[in-house]
Design a protein around this motif. Structure first.
Motif, PDB file in Angstrom:
ATOM      1  N   ASP A 162       0.835  -1.125   0.049  1.00 21.96           N
ATOM      2  CA  ASP A 162      -0.068   0.047   0.009  1.00 21.96           C
ATOM      3  C   ASP A 162       0.767   1.267   0.009  1.00 21.96           C
ATOM      4  OD1 ASP A 162       0.815   0.392   2.629  1.00 21.96           O
ATOM      5  OD2 ASP A 162      -0.765  -0.609   3.516  1.00 21.96           O
ATOM      6  N   GLY A 163       0.106   2.475   0.086  1.00 26.92           N
ATOM      7  CA  GLY A 163       0.883   3.620  -0.039  1.00 26.92           C
ATOM      8  C   GLY A 163       1.935   3.950   0.983  1.00 26.92           C
ATOM      9  N   ALA A 164       1.643   3.466   2.253  1.00 28.00           N
ATOM     10  CA  ALA A 164       2.640   3.724   3.569  1.00 28.00           C
ATOM     11  C   ALA A 164       3.661   2.956   3.402  1.00 28.00           C
ATOM     12  CB  ALA A 164       1.849   3.387   4.691  1.00 28.00           C
ATOM     13  N   PHE A 177      -4.183   0.645  -7.316  1.00 30.23           N
ATOM     14  CA  PHE A 177      -3.035   1.436  -7.550  1.00 30.23           C
ATOM     15  C   PHE A 177      -3.478   3.042  -7.510  1.00 30.23           C
ATOM     16  CE2 PHE A 177      -1.768  -2.389  -9.965  1.00 30.23           C
ATOM     17  CZ  PHE A 177      -0.504  -2.258  -9.590  1.00 30.23           C
ATOM     18  N   ARG A 178      -4.818   3.004  -7.566  1.00 30.08           N
ATOM     19  CA  ARG A 178      -5.268   4.674  -7.504  1.00 30.08           C
ATOM     20  C   ARG A 178      -5.154   4.919  -6.046  1.00 30.08           C
ATOM     21  NH1 ARG A 178      -7.211   6.965 -12.102  1.00 30.08           N
ATOM     22  NH2 ARG A 178      -8.098   5.798 -13.673  1.00 30.08           N
ATOM     23  N   GLU A 179      -5.481   4.129  -5.278  1.00 28.73           N
ATOM     24  CA  GLU A 179      -5.291   4.395  -3.922  1.00 28.73           C
ATOM     25  C   GLU A 179      -3.685   4.465  -3.319  1.00 28.73           C
ATOM     26  OE1 GLU A 179      -6.904   1.228  -1.643  1.00 28.73           O
ATOM     27  OE2 GLU A 179      -8.954   1.678  -2.455  1.00 28.73           O
ATOM     28  N   LEU A 236       0.345  11.382 -11.263  1.00 28.52           N
ATOM     29  CA  LEU A 236       0.810  10.254 -12.120  1.00 28.52           C
ATOM     30  C   LEU A 236      -0.611   9.762 -12.803  1.00 28.52           C
ATOM     31  CD1 LEU A 236       3.040   8.390 -13.438  1.00 28.52           C
ATOM     32  CD2 LEU A 236       2.815   6.853 -11.443  1.00 28.52           C
ATOM     33  N   ASP A 237      -0.794  10.147 -13.788  1.00 26.81           N
ATOM     34  CA  ASP A 237      -1.912   9.500 -14.649  1.00 26.81           C
ATOM     35  C   ASP A 237      -1.865   8.232 -15.129  1.00 26.81           C
ATOM     36  OD1 ASP A 237      -4.366   9.270 -15.719  1.00 26.81           O
ATOM     37  OD2 ASP A 237      -4.200  10.882 -17.091  1.00 26.81           O
ATOM     38  N   LEU A 238      -2.583   7.158 -14.593  1.00 27.39           N
ATOM     39  CA  LEU A 238      -2.376   5.739 -15.084  1.00 27.39           C
ATOM     40  C   LEU A 238      -3.599   5.332 -15.834  1.00 27.39           C
ATOM     41  CD1 LEU A 238      -0.895   3.957 -11.748  1.00 27.39           C
ATOM     42  CD2 LEU A 238       0.289   4.611 -13.858  1.00 27.39           C
ATOM     43  N   SER A 239      -4.445   6.397 -16.379  1.00 22.05           N
ATOM     44  CA  SER A 239      -5.612   6.051 -16.797  1.00 22.05           C
ATOM     45  C   SER A 239      -5.420   5.329 -18.156  1.00 22.05           C
ATOM     46  CB  SER A 239      -6.359   7.389 -17.447  1.00 22.05           C
ATOM     47  OG  SER A 239      -6.734   8.025 -16.014  1.00 22.05           O
ATOM     48  N   GLN A 240      -4.552   5.655 -19.093  1.00 21.93           N
ATOM     49  CA  GLN A 240      -4.068   5.125 -20.549  1.00 21.93           C
ATOM     50  C   GLN A 240      -3.705   3.830 -20.154  1.00 21.93           C
ATOM     51  OE1 GLN A 240      -1.582   7.269 -23.029  1.00 21.93           O
ATOM     52  NE2 GLN A 240      -1.321   5.640 -24.467  1.00 21.93           N
TER      53      GLN A 240
END
Length: 426
Positions: free
Chosen positions: A13-15, A71-73, A82-86
């Motif tokens: 996770d992010g932490a 990944f969005r979290e 950081l845009d991971l939409s594509q």
């Protein structure tokens, strides 16, 4: 120079991403970092790689939602732009082969870590190569990694995958990010290859079976590979080879206790205090017992049996012979679709008096360079097992005297490991 690889639990996770970044920044010699896909956040969680396999098999877009959410979290928690939409859109465009989708976990993990560290991202697709049979092209890979990284003071790379000659993504076996890290360390002639995981290094045996199992301060490449092949799970067995050839030591460390000394894997170790370094094992084996009188005088008898296994792509782990018998130990899963056909082929090839297949065996390896030339080790081993009421079904000793392997019934697997541990480590 240090090359560091971080496993999935370290990046769940992010932490944990943030904590890993602190470890990386704590030593400026950590110049190249290889990452796995996010692992479990808790016991009930699901690894990202398993989520990706599930999505690939089901084709259900609803199964992609938890992958995207993970990944969005992480990106949101780290506060990075950081845009991971594509990337998500491309992943959703099924069908994809399993290797491509499985690789996306490492790919996105590395993109995120590179953005958070503000380091260059280097895609494994550009520098890890397999041949047409899916085997690693180590020479080409080593050259490509060196050319790609030598001008970069720092870089983050995804582990686990590379590319086939036709441009298709191809993955190592599960846990293969360890191999990726070792390849980077070898290509860049690193002084140390750090492998960060969630335990205090290599333990003498599985802590789920023996909770008090102690960490090993040092172990040789040969011992590690034997233990990893026999079931020890801290490090992928094939990750030893690239760094072993380059003489680079591996340092296994705990992400959650970075102050712990960890375990060193080295080319050669000092003379050990005791005969045994570690204990490892696996379940789910089958013993194929083939009986026929006077087989010792029959030229080509074993070869014909092994040819039958080869025909059905069944590997064998151990082989024992007697005057009238041959016993082969094979992974049970390898015979799942060909058990009866294999039995028929062996019957036609060697005309045995009988063939018996015994399932539910477990194989346990007792490994240690201190065993060589030391009398009494086997006596202690079998005394410990006999004293615990455990019957040994198979016995095998490696030619280099580095290990003794015993086969026991699966219900005796855990009790046998505990008995061996008591004898040699308590």
């Amino acid at each position: 120079m240090i090359v560091a690889k971080f496993g999935g639990t370290s990046l769940a996770d992010g932490a944990r991403f943030r904590h890993v970044a602190e470890i990386i920044r704590a030593d400026p010699n950590r110049r190249y970092v290889v990452v796995s896909a996010p692992g479990k956040r808790c016991d009930s969680d699901i690894k990202v790689t398993d989520l990706l396999y599930r999505f690939q098999q089901s084709g259900n877009q609803a199964d992609f939602a938890p992958i995207e959410a993970r990944f969005r979290e992480i990106v949101e928690d780290l506060g990075i732009s950081l845009d991971l939409s594509q990337d998500f859109a491309e992943m959703k465009q099924l069908p994809h082969n399993a290797d491509y989708l499985a690789s996306c976990g490492e790919y996105l993990s590395a993109r995120i870590m590179a953005a958070f560290l503000d380091w260059p991202f280097v895609d494994a697709e550009e520098c890890v190569f397999f041949d047409e049979q899916g085997n690693l092209d180590e020479v080409k890979t080593r050259h490509a990694l060196f050319e790609k990284l030598r001008r970069l003071p720092h870089a983050v790379l995804p582990g686990y995958y590379g590319v086939m000659p036709d441009g298709q993504i191809h993955t190592f076996s599960r846990g293969g990010s360890d191999i990726s890290g070792a390849l980077v360390a070898s290509a860049m002639d690193a002084q140390v290859y750090e492998n960060w995981t969630d335990v205090d290094g290599m333990l003498v045996t599985d802590p789920r079976i023996v909770p008090q199992a102690a960490p090993l301060r040092a172990i040789t490449y040969k011992e590690l590979r034997e233990l990893a092949y026999r079931g020890a799970t801290v490090l992928h067995e094939d990750s030893v080879l690239p760094v072993r050839r380059s003489g680079i030591p591996i340092h296994i460390l705990n992400t959650f206790r970075p102050q712990a000394p960890g375990s060193w894997i080295v080319p050669r170790g000092e003379k050990p205090d005791g005969p045994i370094t570690g204990i490892a094992g696996r379940k789910n084996y089958t013993a194929i017992q083939i009986e026929r009188e006077n087989t010792n005088s029959m030229v080509g008898y074993v070869r014909r049996i092994l040819s039958c296994l080869e025909h059905w792509n069944v590997p064998f782990e151990h082989l024992a012979t007697g005057l009238g018998s041959v016993c082969l130990v094979v992974p049970t899963d390898a015979m799942e679709d060909c058990r009866e056909q294999l039995k028929e082929d062996i019957t036609l090839a060697v005309h045995p008096d009988s063939i018996l297949m015994e399932d539910h065996l477990a194989m346990i390896a007792v490994v240690g360079r201190g065993m060589t030339g030391r009398p009494g080790v086997c006596a202690r081993l079998f005394s410990a097992l006999g004293g615990s009421g455990i019957s040994v079904r198979v016995i095998d000793q490696g030619a280099g005297e580095m290990n003794v392997i015993v086969g026991v019934a699966e219900p005796d697997f855990e009790p046998a490991i505990r008995a061996i541990h008591r004898e040699f480590f308590e």
